[in-house]
Motif scaffolding. Structure first.
Motif, PDB file in Angstrom:
ATOM      1  N   GLU A 138       1.037  -1.076   0.075  1.00 41.20           N
ATOM      2  CA  GLU A 138      -0.095  -0.067   0.090  1.00 41.20           C
ATOM      3  C   GLU A 138       0.312   1.429   0.129  1.00 41.20           C
ATOM      4  O   GLU A 138       0.959   2.568  -0.365  1.00 41.20           O
ATOM      5  N   LEU A 154      -0.457  -5.815  -4.834  1.00 36.51           N
ATOM      6  CA  LEU A 154      -0.991  -5.121  -3.833  1.00 36.51           C
ATOM      7  C   LEU A 154      -1.951  -6.073  -4.264  1.00 36.51           C
ATOM      8  O   LEU A 154      -2.697  -7.156  -3.279  1.00 36.51           O
ATOM      9  N   HIS A 170      -7.433  -3.402  -7.523  1.00 42.51           N
ATOM     10  CA  HIS A 170      -6.510  -2.985  -7.885  1.00 42.51           C
ATOM     11  C   HIS A 170      -5.907  -4.538  -9.151  1.00 42.51           C
ATOM     12  O   HIS A 170      -4.938  -3.457 -10.176  1.00 42.51           O
TER      13      HIS A 170
END
Length: 256
Positions: A138, A154, A170
């Motif tokens: 992050e 991520l 993501h």
């Protein structure tokens, strides 16, 4: 310039500059010779060792690459990125504890080093330290939000944590940033397949293969998706493609 001649004497910084120029334009052999020239004049010079490590890695000699980078990192004032690169090479070698130590050293030296946090997060992901991995990755996205690979990495951690909605978000952000990112298409396909969203999964897997036929994990994924959609011919076609690119892949052997 291919090498130093008797009429052409360069300082060590100039020689290293030429070495990097050769490396950046694909002339690794000439870069290597210049680095060796630097080390002959200045044994243990960190920048020459680091570049030799990158060259050895490109040639597939991971042990030599690690040896060069490890030595480079022990020199005074070695940049943090050298430890970050060493961490990734340790990871590729399967030396995850050593890799984590090197990555932690990199980010302690430079807390803004994106590659350091990224490498640390991936290593922690692979060692099951998922909360720590999440915090690192992050941070990477925060430091460099336009980097597609950061969003993909991520997403992989979110998926391992079982947070599929965040993982999908993501993966899709990675693809919005780089629509030709085959690895992210493949990962999204796997996630969608696990949720029973087979039509979407098939589209994503097929796109991954179109973009990069050697992303071999996309083929068994597509095989499973087409089997779930009761499209036997398409499933067999995906297996045939897998065997063409990776004849020893377990999925291809299992279905032989």
């Amino acid at each position: 310039m291919s090498f130093l001649s008797s009429q052409e004497i360069l300082s060590i910084p100039d020689t290293l500059g030429h070495a990097h120029a050769h490396w950046n334009t694909g002339r690794a052999d000439q870069a290597e010779r210049l680095c060796q020239h630097v080390l002959a004049a200045w044994p243990g010079q960190a920048d020459a060792l680091h570049l030799l490590g990158l060259i050895a890695h490109a040639y597939g000699d991971l042990d030599v690459a690690i040896a060069h980078l490890r030595q480079a990192c022990t020199t005074p004032h070695a940049p943090a990125v050298y430890s970050s690169n060493l961490a990734e090479m340790y990871r590729q070698k399967g030396l995850l504890a050593e890799g984590e130590e090197a990555a932690r050293r990199a980010v302690s030296m430079d807390p803004t080093l994106v590659s350091g946090w990224n490498n640390l997060g991936i290593i922690q992901q692979e060692t099951g330290k998922l909360k720590e991995s999440l915090a690192c990755l992050e941070r990477v996205v925060g430091l460099q939000p336009g980097w597609a690979e950061a969003h993909n990495n991520l997403a992989n951690t979110f998926r391992r944590l079982g947070r599929m909605d965040r993982a999908e978000r993501h993966y899709r952000q990675a693809l919005a940033l780089n629509p030709s990112y085959a690895e992210a298409h493949k990962n999204l396909a796997s996630l969608l397949s696990s949720q029973g969203r087979y039509d979407e999964a098939a589209t994503a897997a097929q796109r991954a293969i179109e973009l990069s036929p050697r992303v071999v994990d996309a083929y068994p994924n597509l095989t499973e998706v087409e089997t779930s959609r009761h499209l036997r011919a398409a499933a067999l076609g995906a297996l045939d493609m897998l065997r063409a690119f990776a004849p020893q892949h377990p999925a291809g052997l299992w279905h032989a």
